[in-house]
Scaffold this motif. Structure first.
Motif, PDB file in Angstrom:
ATOM      1  N   GLY A  12       0.804  -1.199   0.000  1.00 32.40           N
ATOM      2  CA  GLY A  12       0.000   0.000   0.000  1.00 32.40           C
ATOM      3  C   GLY A  12       0.846   1.261   0.000  1.00 32.40           C
ATOM      4  N   THR A 225      -2.557   4.782   6.383  1.00 34.13           N
ATOM      5  CA  THR A 225      -1.469   4.161   5.644  1.00 34.13           C
ATOM      6  C   THR A 225      -0.171   4.846   6.082  1.00 34.13           C
ATOM      7  OG1 THR A 225      -1.413   5.737   3.807  1.00 34.13           O
ATOM      8  CG2 THR A 225      -3.021   3.936   3.661  1.00 34.13           C
ATOM      9  N   GLY A 405       0.719   3.332  10.649  1.00 31.04           N
ATOM     10  CA  GLY A 405       0.486   2.511   9.466  1.00 31.04           C
ATOM     11  C   GLY A 405       0.807   1.051   9.677  1.00 31.04           C
ATOM     12  N   TYR A 408      -2.352  -1.049   9.355  1.00 32.41           N
ATOM     13  CA  TYR A 408      -2.758  -1.085   7.949  1.00 32.41           C
ATOM     14  C   TYR A 408      -1.895  -2.084   7.171  1.00 32.41           C
ATOM     15  CZ  TYR A 408      -3.196   0.420   3.082  1.00 32.41           C
ATOM     16  OH  TYR A 408      -3.380   0.444   1.725  1.00 32.41           O
TER      17      TYR A 408
END
Length: 570
Positions: A12, A225, A405, A408
């Motif tokens: 990501g 993120t 993050g 995530y």
């Protein structure tokens, strides 16, 4: 040092994935040299850095893409190297340093790697005698019922691609009431509690959840993120500080150097150093446990009224004294002031500035140091860092994982859709921040002995998380994540699971697929403890060639508020 090769975006936005795999011991050596380069005051001498032996299997034992196991090994190696410098100042040779990287993988699970009378932590949860010895410190804040437990989970929001870390701040009734829910709702399982809460929290956007939690004094965090976090004002502010943040206090008296005490019966590096620990839960107690193993005399000040998870008393109080003080009472504030008069180090991990209001903030201790003519080391351990828009907000490990993050990235690595976030498998941020904070304190004590003065240290959970997501660090590729999973067969990790659930998943898999839990050299054994016989916990990671200098604990873990009349022994 050659640049580490990664590719961007594998998990990501803002993620950096290794292009090739390096066996764990060699990766630890690379990361040690990297951290040496970015740590002010740390040795840059390759000959010294190469005097650390990293030994162990090539494949990590921790699930997921984060290199937490390598970071665990490296942080302890750094503590060992500064401990060696301190020992040389005391005229003691340590010999080479050895770090077993398999044991380093166990370190984030320290709080649950406990056995007493042959019973594991899971067994002890069903043993009334052991629970009575520990006392019900948690006051039902977390484990009372499924509603309490699942008030510490990650939930979807109105935006299906944005998830949010909910945290009840050890006050599930008050937290759930703010959202119109009953902490005593008649749910029959953790899953049912999660579904009930999910239906409510998904009515809000992440921004609305943030606003509501701030208004009510609770913590919580959008699962960003890595790229999103780096773009926030708070992310930019935190990035402006070094990961290992030690500064000499300026604008005060020029205090003389403070030599390390002469302790002929105890050759450990920090023998005779006096430390007051003002903290609860995991990170700062882990920090104090590392310093205690290096020889420091640690007094953990505990409130008789604040909840604190039971299990931590069975591991993270090793070698310490636990002293009950209620800082809302003038008499107890005076007792703490007396204790601090002789302290070399103060470690505090409450919300930033909360101790200032009680007269025990940084400036108060610097003033005390000036009056006595002897410098002090003061460490603040927080979630978000020393300054910026979030710096005074409450936070736990899970909050740092969401902000940075890390949650995530774990969600993506485990195959979930965009935004679905999952906690790292163990309290990584807590335990690694404890080790990093111990390094800060040791650097400051070394410099106080060399140059005099007082020192301020800052350790932040989110900083320790974010460094693991930088391109110089790198993440394990999906192939390596799968290799680790194929070896150990970890049960599914999902957004609803609390860190205690994940600890059980990981430890169960280790017990079934590897011998790491049977390696006697990885564990410290106490024949007697206040909790029972044969008390076993994870041993210190640093081993010196000179065994007399190697870290160890002088006594077993002790229960909450065990020493009401504590005085300095040395």
């Amino acid at each position: 040092m050659a640049q580490h090769e990664t590719t961007e975006g594998g998990y990501g936005p803002g993620t950096y994935v290794d292009t090739s795999f390096t066996p764990l011991p060699q990766e630890c050596r690379r990361l040690l040299k990297y951290f040496a380069q970015i740590t002010p005051g740390f040795t840059q001498d390759d000959d010294v850095l190469n005097d650390v032996d990293f030994v162990g299997n090539e494949l990590p034992i921790l699930p997921g893409p984060l290199k937490a196991q390598a970071m665990s090994a490296v942080l302890h190696a750094m503590c060992g190297l500064v401990g060696r410098e301190i020992s040389e100042m005391r005229g003691v040779e340590t010999g080479k340093i050895t770090i077993n990287t398999d044991q380093a993988g166990l370190y984030p699970a320290s709080a649950s790697l406990v056995s007493i009378n042959g019973k594991t932590m899971n067994d002890m949860a069903q043993d009334p005698a052991i629970l009575a010895a520990a006392t019900n410190l948690e006051h039902g804040a977390l484990m009372k019922n499924p509603m309490h437990l699942r008030a510490w989970s990650i939930y979807p929001t109105k935006d299906a691609k944005v998830w949010y870390q909910i945290m009840s701040n050890l006050d599930a009734p008050g937290f759930l009431k703010a959202y119109g829910m009953d902490s005593e709702a008649p749910v029959k399982s953790n899953d049912e509690a999660y579904d009930l809460m999910k239906a409510e929290f998904s009515k809000y956007s992440a921004g609305e959840l943030e606003t509501k939690n701030v208004e009510h004094g609770f913590c919580g965090q959008t699962c960003y993120t890595p790229q999103q976090w780096r773009k926030t004002l708070m992310g930019k502010r935190l990035a402006g500080h070094p990961i290992f943040n030690v500064t000499r206090a300026r604008g005060i008296r020029d205090l003389p150097p403070v030599p390390f005490p002469f302790m002929p019966a105890d050759k450990r590096p920090l023998a005779g150093v006096k430390i007051v620990e003002l903290a609860r839960v995991i990170a700062a107690p882990a920090l104090g446990a590392v310093l205690s193993s290096f020889g420091a005399e640690v007094v953990k000040v505990e409130s008789p009224d604040l909840p604190d998870p039971n299990a931590l008393q069975m591991s993270l109080t090793a070698g310490k004294y636990t002293c009950p003080l209620d800082l809302n009472k003038e008499e107890d504030r005076q007792r703490l002031h007396k204790l601090l008069e002789d302290a070399d180090v103060v470690v505090q991990a409450f919300r930033r500035r909360s101790l200032e209001r009680k007269g025990f903030g940084l400036e108060d201790l610097l003033d005390m140091a000036n009056k006595r003519g002897k410098g002090v080391v003061y460490l603040d351990l927080t979630c978000y860092g020393p300054d910026g828009t979030y710096s005074e907000r409450p936070g736990f490990q899970q909050i740092a994982d969401a902000a940075s993050g890390c949650s995530y990235v774990c969600g993506r690595a485990y195959g979930f859709g965009e935004g679905v976030s999952v906690l790292p498998s163990l309290p990584v941020a807590d335990m690694l921040t404890g080790a990093a904070g111990a390094l800060d304190v040791m650097l400051a004590l070394r410099d106080r002995a060399r140059h005099g003065g007082s020192y301020h240290c800052d350790a932040a959970l989110t900083a320790i998380d974010t460094i693991q997501l930088e391109p110089e660090f790198g993440l394990y590729s999906p192939d390596i994540v799968k290799r680790i999973q194929d070896v150990h067969g970890f049960a599914p990790m999902t957004p609803d699971l609390h860190v205690s659930d994940l600890l059980f998943v990981v430890i169960k898999a280790w017990a079934e697929t590897t011998d790491v839990l049977k390696r006697k050299e990885f564990f410290a054994h106490f024949e007697e403890s206040p909790f029972g016989k044969d008390h076993v916990i994870l041993a210190p990671l640093v081993r010196y060639g000179n065994a007399e200098v190697s870290p160890y604990w002088t006594h077993s873990p002790v229960p909450y508020c065990q020493h009401p009349e504590v005085q300095w022994a040395s």
